[in-house]
Design a protein around this motif. Structure first.
Motif, PDB file in Angstrom:
ATOM      1  N   ILE A 111       0.842  -1.204   0.000  1.00  0.00           N
ATOM      2  CA  ILE A 111       0.000   0.000   0.000  1.00  0.00           C
ATOM      3  C   ILE A 111       0.876   1.253   0.000  1.00  0.00           C
ATOM      4  N   VAL A 112       1.954   1.219   0.746  1.00  0.00           N
ATOM      5  CA  VAL A 112       2.865   2.369   0.759  1.00  0.00           C
ATOM      6  C   VAL A 112       3.475   2.555  -0.627  1.00  0.00           C
ATOM      7  N   LEU A 113       3.803   1.453  -1.300  1.00  0.00           N
ATOM      8  CA  LEU A 113       4.327   1.548  -2.662  1.00  0.00           C
ATOM      9  C   LEU A 113       3.279   2.162  -3.582  1.00  0.00           C
ATOM     10  N   MET A 114       2.029   1.761  -3.421  1.00  0.00           N
ATOM     11  CA  MET A 114       0.964   2.302  -4.257  1.00  0.00           C
ATOM     12  C   MET A 114       0.797   3.806  -4.009  1.00  0.00           C
ATOM     13  N   ILE A 115       0.829   4.216  -2.748  1.00  0.00           N
ATOM     14  CA  ILE A 115       0.713   5.636  -2.417  1.00  0.00           C
ATOM     15  C   ILE A 115       1.899   6.402  -3.014  1.00  0.00           C
ATOM     16  N   GLY A 116       3.087   5.817  -2.916  1.00  0.00           N
ATOM     17  CA  GLY A 116       4.260   6.444  -3.528  1.00  0.00           C
ATOM     18  C   GLY A 116       4.115   6.582  -5.030  1.00  0.00           C
ATOM     19  N   VAL A 134       1.291   6.888  -6.671  1.00  0.00           N
ATOM     20  CA  VAL A 134       0.309   7.950  -6.915  1.00  0.00           C
ATOM     21  C   VAL A 134       0.966   9.318  -6.771  1.00  0.00           C
ATOM     22  N   LEU A 135       1.766   9.481  -5.720  1.00  0.00           N
ATOM     23  CA  LEU A 135       2.464  10.758  -5.542  1.00  0.00           C
ATOM     24  C   LEU A 135       3.437  11.022  -6.690  1.00  0.00           C
ATOM     25  N   LYS A 136       4.093   9.970  -7.165  1.00  0.00           N
ATOM     26  CA  LYS A 136       5.009  10.120  -8.296  1.00  0.00           C
ATOM     27  C   LYS A 136       4.259  10.608  -9.533  1.00  0.00           C
ATOM     28  N   GLU A 137       3.077  10.044  -9.778  1.00  0.00           N
ATOM     29  CA  GLU A 137       2.287  10.471 -10.929  1.00  0.00           C
ATOM     30  C   GLU A 137       1.834  11.929 -10.781  1.00  0.00           C
ATOM     31  N   LEU A 138       1.432  12.301  -9.567  1.00  0.00           N
ATOM     32  CA  LEU A 138       1.045  13.698  -9.344  1.00  0.00           C
ATOM     33  C   LEU A 138       2.215  14.646  -9.569  1.00  0.00           C
ATOM     34  N   LEU A 139       3.395  14.257  -9.092  1.00  0.00           N
ATOM     35  CA  LEU A 139       4.578  15.100  -9.300  1.00  0.00           C
ATOM     36  C   LEU A 139       4.951  15.167 -10.773  1.00  0.00           C
ATOM     37  N   THR A 140       4.776  14.069 -11.495  1.00  0.00           N
ATOM     38  CA  THR A 140       5.049  14.069 -12.934  1.00  0.00           C
ATOM     39  C   THR A 140       4.114  15.035 -13.649  1.00  0.00           C
ATOM     40  N   ILE A 141       2.844  15.034 -13.266  1.00  0.00           N
ATOM     41  CA  ILE A 141       1.882  15.956 -13.864  1.00  0.00           C
ATOM     42  C   ILE A 141       2.252  17.398 -13.539  1.00  0.00           C
ATOM     43  N   PHE A 174      -5.009  13.393  -4.314  1.00  0.00           N
ATOM     44  CA  PHE A 174      -4.178  13.960  -3.257  1.00  0.00           C
ATOM     45  C   PHE A 174      -4.895  13.904  -1.910  1.00  0.00           C
ATOM     46  N   SER A 175      -6.197  14.139  -1.910  1.00  0.00           N
ATOM     47  CA  SER A 175      -6.976  14.022  -0.668  1.00  0.00           C
ATOM     48  C   SER A 175      -6.942  12.590  -0.143  1.00  0.00           C
ATOM     49  N   GLY A 176      -7.006  11.624  -1.035  1.00  0.00           N
ATOM     50  CA  GLY A 176      -6.928  10.224  -0.619  1.00  0.00           C
ATOM     51  C   GLY A 176      -5.600   9.902   0.030  1.00  0.00           C
ATOM     52  N   VAL A 177      -4.520  10.430  -0.518  1.00  0.00           N
ATOM     53  CA  VAL A 177      -3.196  10.210   0.068  1.00  0.00           C
ATOM     54  C   VAL A 177      -3.132  10.824   1.468  1.00  0.00           C
ATOM     55  N   ILE A 178      -3.631  12.034   1.604  1.00  0.00           N
ATOM     56  CA  ILE A 178      -3.609  12.698   2.913  1.00  0.00           C
ATOM     57  C   ILE A 178      -4.480  11.947   3.917  1.00  0.00           C
ATOM     58  N   LEU A 179      -5.674  11.501   3.500  1.00  0.00           N
ATOM     59  CA  LEU A 179      -6.546  10.747   4.405  1.00  0.00           C
ATOM     60  C   LEU A 179      -5.898   9.434   4.827  1.00  0.00           C
ATOM     61  N   SER A 185      -5.107   8.438   8.660  1.00  0.00           N
ATOM     62  CA  SER A 185      -5.601   7.193   9.261  1.00  0.00           C
ATOM     63  C   SER A 185      -4.458   6.358   9.829  1.00  0.00           C
ATOM     64  N   MET A 186      -3.313   6.352   9.168  1.00  0.00           N
ATOM     65  CA  MET A 186      -2.161   5.610   9.700  1.00  0.00           C
ATOM     66  C   MET A 186      -1.648   6.261  10.984  1.00  0.00           C
ATOM     67  N   TYR A 187      -1.674   7.585  11.055  1.00  0.00           N
ATOM     68  CA  TYR A 187      -1.240   8.283  12.260  1.00  0.00           C
ATOM     69  C   TYR A 187      -2.184   7.995  13.421  1.00  0.00           C
TER      70      TYR A 187
END
Length: 153
Positions: free
Chosen positions: A64-69, A71-78, A101-106, A110-112
């Motif tokens: 899941i952390v890899l998947m979140i990473g 997603v963030l990589k794709e956002l940074l690419t955009i 991005f909201s999903g990543v933050i949520l 939730s992990m915190y």
């Protein structure tokens, strides 16, 4: 298997696409050819570094952390495409980026919260909690015994 696939795909692309015909007009000097080669090698090195980072991330965490990473990589690419190349986004693209991005933050929130609950449960199982200070100091204390922002240890 990977080197064999690379060589076979390279041969097929040479036969099918004939890059010397397409690049012949554009690459007219040795300097331009070296610039194209340098840009290609830079992209290849960055791709290999990204794959190594993904392997390291999988070793140290979960999928899941890899998947979140990713997603963030794709956002940074955009965002990179927007800033550097002047790409334009329509309202649907912007809304999609905000949702992702909201999903990543949520997920991070939730992990915190889960980490806080685990610490609270471990404190509660050790004995009765008499004051809220003991929970806060356990949560806020750094791994190296440092002080938090309120000056507590």
């Amino acid at each position: 298997l990977a080197p064999f696939m690379f060589i076979s795909m390279l041969m097929i692309s040479f036969v099918k696409e004939r890059p010397w015909n397409k690049l012949g007009d554009w690459i007219n000097s040795t300097e331009t050819a070296l610039a194209v080669l340098g840009l290609s090698l830079t992209g290849a090195v960055l791709a290999i570094c990204m794959i190594l980072c993904e392997f390291y991330l999988i070793m140290k965490s979960n999928a899941i952390v890899l998947m979140i990473g990713g997603v963030l990589k794709e956002l940074l690419t955009i965002l990179f495409g927007i800033c550097v190349f002047g790409d334009r986004l329509n309202s649907v693209n912007i809304l999609g980026g905000i949702i992702v991005f909201s999903g990543v933050i949520l997920y991070k929130i939730s992990m915190y919260v889960k980490k806080l609950e685990t610490k609270y449960d471990s404190i509660a199982s050790k004995g009765s909690v008499t004051s809220n200070d003991s929970i806060e100091s356990d949560v806020d204390e750094g791994t190296d015994g440092s002080y938090d922002s309120l000056g507590k240890k």
